[in-house]
Design an enzyme around this catalytic site. Structure first.
Site, PDB file in Angstrom:
ATOM      1  N   GLY A 123      39.417  37.019  35.996  1.00  0.00           N
ATOM      2  CA  GLY A 123      39.012  35.959  36.917  1.00  0.00           C
ATOM      3  C   GLY A 123      37.594  36.217  37.397  1.00  0.00           C
TER       4      GLY A 123
ATOM      5  CB  CYS B  75      36.656  34.349  68.348  1.00  0.00           C
ATOM      6  SG  CYS B  75      35.683  33.048  69.081  1.00  0.00           S
ATOM      7  CD  GLU B  76      39.510  38.219  63.852  1.00  0.00           C
ATOM      8  OE1 GLU B  76      39.463  39.436  63.598  1.00  0.00           O
ATOM      9  OE2 GLU B  76      40.546  37.558  63.854  1.00  0.00           O
TER      10      GLU B  76
ATOM     11  CD  GLU C 270      46.909  37.731  33.370  1.00  0.00           C
ATOM     12  OE1 GLU C 270      47.531  36.879  32.720  1.00  0.00           O
ATOM     13  OE2 GLU C 270      47.377  38.317  34.357  1.00  0.00           O
TER      14      GLU C 270
ATOM     15  NE  ARG D 120      35.808  39.795  46.937  1.00  0.00           N
ATOM     16  CZ  ARG D 120      35.058  40.854  46.745  1.00  0.00           C
ATOM     17  NH1 ARG D 120      33.794  40.862  47.127  1.00  0.00           N
ATOM     18  NH2 ARG D 120      35.542  41.910  46.134  1.00  0.00           N
TER      19      ARG D 120
HETATM   20  C1  LIG Z   1      48.194  38.842  37.518  1.00  0.00           C
HETATM   21  C2  LIG Z   1      46.727  38.795  37.672  1.00  0.00           C
HETATM   22  N1  LIG Z   1      45.967  38.524  36.600  1.00  0.00           N
HETATM   23  C3  LIG Z   1      44.622  38.444  36.673  1.00  0.00           C
HETATM   24  C4  LIG Z   1      43.959  38.635  37.875  1.00  0.00           C
HETATM   25  C5  LIG Z   1      42.480  38.518  37.892  1.00  0.00           C
HETATM   26  O1  LIG Z   1      41.842  39.676  38.330  1.00  0.00           O
HETATM   27  P1  LIG Z   1      40.261  39.730  38.256  1.00  0.00           P
HETATM   28  O2  LIG Z   1      39.740  38.591  39.019  1.00  0.00           O
HETATM   29  O3  LIG Z   1      39.894  41.036  38.877  1.00  0.00           O
HETATM   30  O4  LIG Z   1      39.880  39.686  36.812  1.00  0.00           O
HETATM   31  C6  LIG Z   1      44.707  38.951  39.015  1.00  0.00           C
HETATM   32  C7  LIG Z   1      44.021  39.175  40.287  1.00  0.00           C
HETATM   33  O5  LIG Z   1      44.558  39.407  41.327  1.00  0.00           O
HETATM   34  C8  LIG Z   1      46.112  39.020  38.921  1.00  0.00           C
HETATM   35  O6  LIG Z   1      46.875  39.288  39.979  1.00  0.00           O
END
Ligand SMILES: Cc1ncc(COP(=O)(O)O)c(C=O)c1O
Length: 406
Positions: free
Chosen positions: A264, A331-332, A262, A301
């Site tokens: 992202g 404002c930081e 998974e 980030r």
């Molecule tokens: C359960 C889970 N899966 C996948 C991801 C995706 O991580 P990345 O974007 O680093 O691949 C995250 C990111 O926080 C996550 O918490």
């Protein structure tokens, strides 16, 4: 930073003219390329894009068309995924500290639920006896670009510890839940294949204790270079090594087992930039600030993780480099997009392009200081389209019943 090939100075200026600033722009070609590279490197795996990284429906649509599924973390992520056209079987929900309402809403959608606390499992068992379920484990091996994103170890709120697994099985048995998946996600921004494998091995060693498994989800976290000295991971080598370990374990297991991943950030990070305009150049005794119309409310980030994002300014100015601090209107003092960049000073009205902003950019944007979230634009070759309009005052201030004081 070198200008991204899909958003050079002319294109950026044209989009800024058309849509105003600030805006996020995404390359659908890069989204497709990254999605396909993952599918090629892991030909037998089910890739579930972690939509928390960027949930713009146009991004989701590009990912879906490339054949990926989605990893979700909230009921509304599940709803949106369904609306975009992902099939139930392509969606997994990994709930952390889910409420009863969360569990009920996700269960209603009929997607795979992955749980990581004995309490959640017990409550889910009462809600949906006989259902299939997956367990997220925490095997103490973690990593990532910042302590906030490391999701293993006893100080982490994620996952079931190995010593909790017998009780998890007992709870499942009591409610006739079938444990069909084992899951772990060790953190985000991982560059070392060896670390990923070090975490994968103990996960695979757990299989023998779970006779009904249909899949093993090894999580995401694949690193993407942000700094000039960082190198991309060798995705094909990752694919070969992870698949080999998994296949060997699946053979020992003796029943059909699907590998799930998974990622992202890997899918969307480099496919996105944030474009802002210089509003104010300001010199203090110690610093040169380039003030822009974007900031930590659009890209948190750098403030949250001290993350480095590459920055370019358009047009290119022919003057000696100075150490520049790119900031916004919030404002930081932590409102920084980039620190200490040796670059020629841009002029007010110039554009600032912040690279590698596709992941955890807009997704983490806020209305802090009552500022609107920016527009989002999808670029596809020579075409572009607005995929989320800039917010207006009424989008931010929902209270339509406020009467002006007389
Ligand atoms: C359960 C889970 N899966 C996948 C991801 C995706 O991580 P990345 O974007 O680093 O691949 C995250 C990111 O926080 C996550 O918490």
């Amino acid at each position: 930073m070198k200008a991204p090939s899909w958003l050079g100075p002319r294109r950026a200026a044209a989009l800024a003219e058309r849509f105003g600033t600030p805006f996020y722009a995404y390359s659908s070609r890069l989204l497709r390329a990254r999605s396909r590279a993952l599918a090629k490197a892991f030909p037998s795996a089910a890739i579930r894009y972690a939509m928390k990284a960027n949930a713009n429906p146009a991004v989701l649509e590009a990912v879906r068309r490339a054949g990926l599924g989605v990893d979700t973390v909230s009921p509304w992520e599940v709803l949106l995924a369904r609306e975009v056209g992902f099939r139930k079987k392509q969606i997994i929900y990994s709930g952390n500290m889910p409420s009863d309402d969360d569990l009920a809403a996700v269960h209603r959608e009929g997607v795979m639920i992955n749980l990581d606390a004995l309490s959640s499992l017990r409550r889910y068992g009462r809600l949906a006896p006989g259902a299939k379920v997956s367990l997220r484990v925490n095997l103490d091996v973690g990593g990532g670009h910042h302590p906030h994103v490391i999701t293993a170890g006893s100080e982490s709120k994620f996952g079931l510890a190995p010593e909790e697994l017998p009780e998890a099985r007992a709870i499942a048995a009591e409610h006739k839940l079938r444990i069909v998946g084992l899951h772990q996600h060790i953190g985000s921004g991982i560059f070392e294949l060896d670390l990923f494998l070090e975490a994968l091995d103990p996960l695979l060693a757990l299989l023998v204790d779970f006779p009904d498994l249909e899949f093993v989800d090894a999580g995401g976290g694949f690193g993407v270079p942000y700094r000039p000295d960082e190198r991309p991971i060798d995705l094909e080598a990752w694919g070969r090594a992870i698949t080999e370990r998994f296949d060997a374990a699946a053979r020992r297991y003796g029943r059909p087992l699907q590998l799930m991943l998974e990622p992202g950030r890997y899918v969307v990070c480099e496919a996105g930039v944030l474009v802002a305009r210089v509003t104010t150049v300001k010199r203090t005794r110690d610093r040169v600030f380039v003030g822009t119309d974007s900031g930590m409310h659009h890209l948190i980030r750098p403030a949250l993780y001290q993350s480095y994002h590459p920055v370019a300014t358009y047009p290119l100015r022919e003057r000696a480099a100075e150490r520049l601090f790119f900031t916004g209107p919030i404002c930081e003092s932590g409102d920084l997009l980039a620190e200490e960049r040796a670059m020629p000073l841009p002029e007010e009205g110039d554009l600032v392009v912040v690279g590698n902003a596709g992941a955890y950019g807009f997704a983490m944007a806020s209305h802090y200081n009552l500022r609107a979230r920016p527009a989002e634009v999808m670029v596809d070759g020579d075409d572009w389209r607005l995929v989320r309009a800039r917010e207006g005052y009424r989008d931010v201030v929902r209270r339509r019943d406020v009467k002006r004081a007389k």
